[in-house]
Design a protein around this motif. Structure first.
Motif, PDB file in Angstrom:
ATOM      1  N   UNK A   1       0.827  -1.201   0.000  1.00  0.00           N
ATOM      2  CA  UNK A   1       0.000   0.000   0.000  1.00  0.00           C
ATOM      3  C   UNK A   1       0.865   1.257   0.000  1.00  0.00           C
ATOM      4  N   UNK A   2       0.468   2.237  -0.799  1.00  0.00           N
ATOM      5  CA  UNK A   2       1.260   3.464  -0.952  1.00  0.00           C
ATOM      6  C   UNK A   2       1.221   4.372   0.269  1.00  0.00           C
ATOM      7  N   UNK A   3       0.054   4.473   0.913  1.00  0.00           N
ATOM      8  CA  UNK A   3      -0.085   5.410   2.045  1.00  0.00           C
ATOM      9  C   UNK A   3      -0.722   4.688   3.222  1.00  0.00           C
ATOM     10  N   UNK A   4      -0.118   4.854   4.405  1.00  0.00           N
ATOM     11  CA  UNK A   4      -0.600   4.199   5.620  1.00  0.00           C
ATOM     12  C   UNK A   4      -1.122   5.252   6.586  1.00  0.00           C
ATOM     13  N   UNK A   5      -2.368   5.098   7.008  1.00  0.00           N
ATOM     14  CA  UNK A   5      -2.953   6.022   7.983  1.00  0.00           C
ATOM     15  C   UNK A   5      -2.274   5.842   9.340  1.00  0.00           C
ATOM     16  N   UNK A   6      -2.187   6.910  10.104  1.00  0.00           N
ATOM     17  CA  UNK A   6      -1.620   6.794  11.451  1.00  0.00           C
ATOM     18  C   UNK A   6      -2.632   6.243  12.459  1.00  0.00           C
ATOM     19  N   UNK A   7      -3.879   6.055  12.031  1.00  0.00           N
ATOM     20  CA  UNK A   7      -4.955   5.619  12.924  1.00  0.00           C
ATOM     21  C   UNK A   7      -5.553   4.305  12.416  1.00  0.00           C
ATOM     22  N   UNK A   8      -6.168   3.526  13.297  1.00  0.00           N
ATOM     23  CA  UNK A   8      -6.786   2.267  12.871  1.00  0.00           C
ATOM     24  C   UNK A   8      -8.134   2.486  12.174  1.00  0.00           C
ATOM     25  N   UNK A   9      -8.597   1.419  11.534  1.00  0.00           N
ATOM     26  CA  UNK A   9      -9.889   1.459  10.862  1.00  0.00           C
ATOM     27  C   UNK A   9     -11.015   1.760  11.838  1.00  0.00           C
ATOM     28  N   UNK A  10     -11.944   2.612  11.408  1.00  0.00           N
ATOM     29  CA  UNK A  10     -13.086   2.979  12.245  1.00  0.00           C
ATOM     30  C   UNK A  10     -12.757   3.962  13.347  1.00  0.00           C
ATOM     31  N   UNK A  11     -11.518   4.411  13.382  1.00  0.00           N
ATOM     32  CA  UNK A  11     -11.088   5.323  14.449  1.00  0.00           C
ATOM     33  C   UNK A  11     -10.270   6.477  13.895  1.00  0.00           C
ATOM     34  N   UNK A  12     -10.678   6.969  12.733  1.00  0.00           N
ATOM     35  CA  UNK A  12     -10.031   8.138  12.162  1.00  0.00           C
ATOM     36  C   UNK A  12      -9.093   7.875  11.009  1.00  0.00           C
ATOM     37  N   UNK A  13      -8.933   6.610  10.597  1.00  0.00           N
ATOM     38  CA  UNK A  13      -8.035   6.309   9.474  1.00  0.00           C
ATOM     39  C   UNK A  13      -8.508   6.981   8.191  1.00  0.00           C
ATOM     40  N   UNK A  14      -9.804   6.879   7.904  1.00  0.00           N
ATOM     41  CA  UNK A  14     -10.337   7.479   6.675  1.00  0.00           C
ATOM     42  C   UNK A  14     -10.203   8.999   6.719  1.00  0.00           C
ATOM     43  N   UNK A  15     -10.423   9.605   7.878  1.00  0.00           N
ATOM     44  CA  UNK A  15     -10.282  11.061   7.993  1.00  0.00           C
ATOM     45  C   UNK A  15      -8.853  11.483   7.705  1.00  0.00           C
ATOM     46  N   UNK A  16      -7.893  10.740   8.225  1.00  0.00           N
ATOM     47  CA  UNK A  16      -6.486  11.070   7.967  1.00  0.00           C
ATOM     48  C   UNK A  16      -6.197  11.011   6.466  1.00  0.00           C
ATOM     49  N   UNK A  17      -6.748  10.015   5.789  1.00  0.00           N
ATOM     50  CA  UNK A  17      -6.540   9.901   4.345  1.00  0.00           C
ATOM     51  C   UNK A  17      -7.222  11.062   3.615  1.00  0.00           C
ATOM     52  N   UNK A  18      -8.444  11.381   3.999  1.00  0.00           N
ATOM     53  CA  UNK A  18      -9.148  12.517   3.389  1.00  0.00           C
ATOM     54  C   UNK A  18      -8.350  13.805   3.578  1.00  0.00           C
ATOM     55  N   UNK A  19      -7.853  14.022   4.788  1.00  0.00           N
ATOM     56  CA  UNK A  19      -7.069  15.229   5.072  1.00  0.00           C
ATOM     57  C   UNK A  19      -5.821  15.283   4.198  1.00  0.00           C
ATOM     58  N   UNK A  20      -5.154  14.140   4.015  1.00  0.00           N
ATOM     59  CA  UNK A  20      -3.962  14.105   3.173  1.00  0.00           C
ATOM     60  C   UNK A  20      -4.314  14.483   1.736  1.00  0.00           C
ATOM     61  N   UNK A  21      -5.419  13.930   1.219  1.00  0.00           N
ATOM     62  CA  UNK A  21      -5.843  14.260  -0.147  1.00  0.00           C
ATOM     63  C   UNK A  21      -6.158  15.752  -0.269  1.00  0.00           C
ATOM     64  N   UNK A  22      -6.881  16.293   0.696  1.00  0.00           N
ATOM     65  CA  UNK A  22      -7.265  17.704   0.650  1.00  0.00           C
ATOM     66  C   UNK A  22      -6.041  18.618   0.750  1.00  0.00           C
TER      67      UNK A  22
END
Length: 190
Positions: free
Chosen positions: A144-165
């Motif tokens: 995987x190219x990018x690893x969230x600093x948070x686990x699934x269901x606990x902010x991982x998707x938000x971290x990815x969204x923030x990185x994209x934005x």
């Protein structure tokens, strides 16, 4: 075979091209547990920060889709609440994502996918940018190219969204829009 991690500049370039962000649900937008009541009804817990991230992607002009192998009215409801696409009961996630991209006139290089386990690997290998939660299965995480600093269901998707934005330089404009808006009605949530 493990792919080498992209250089930060390459990762930023790939993130800038994203026009469709797709997310697995169980283990990515949830912590992966499947909860059933005594009548057999399913429930899931979604993190409000992840929901806000998906809403912000939409505001920035990035389409969002939830892509899950499980058929789930709960996922359909959450997608409706957030104003995103829901694709549940999907046997072939790659074919689904290819169809979504084609319908939007996009190349797969303009698509991101965040997943957490082996059923997501096929699609993650084909899209322009792959991402996973901190607690993703190691066989998937190593490719995987990018690893969230948070686990699934606990902010991982938000971290990815923030990185994209941030990569697409949308943050200041989004914050300005949000500050200029009237507050939502009581009870409204992401």
């Amino acid at each position: 075979m493990t792919k080498p991690a992209p250089a930060p500049a390459d990762l930023r370039d790939r993130a800038r091209r994203v026009r469709l962000a797709c997310f697995d649900v169980d283990g990515t937008l949830t912590d992966g547990r499947l909860l059933y009541d005594s009548a057999g009804a399913e429930s899931k817990a979604f993190h409000v920060h992840d929901g806000q991230g998906l809403v912000l992607l939409r505001r920035a002009g990035i389409e969002v889709a939830l892509v899950t192998a499980r058929t789930s009215p709960v996922v359909e409801r959450r997608a409706t609440e957030l104003g995103v696409r829901a694709c549940s009961g999907i046997g072939d996630k790659l074919a689904c994502v290819e169809g979504l991209a084609q319908g939007l006139g996009l190349e797969l290089s303009q698509v991101a996918f965040m997943g957490d386990d082996l059923p997501d690997l096929k699609v993650m290998r084909r899209v322009g940018l792959s991402a996973c939660p901190a607690d993703a299965h190691p066989w998937l995480a190593r490719e995987t190219a990018w690893h969230a600093p948070r686990p699934g269901g606990r902010g991982a998707a938000r971290a990815f969204c923030d990185m994209l934005l941030e990569a697409q330089e949308c943050v200041d404009a989004l914050i300005g829009e949000l500050l200029a808006e009237r507050p939502p009605a009581l009870g409204a949530q992401a």
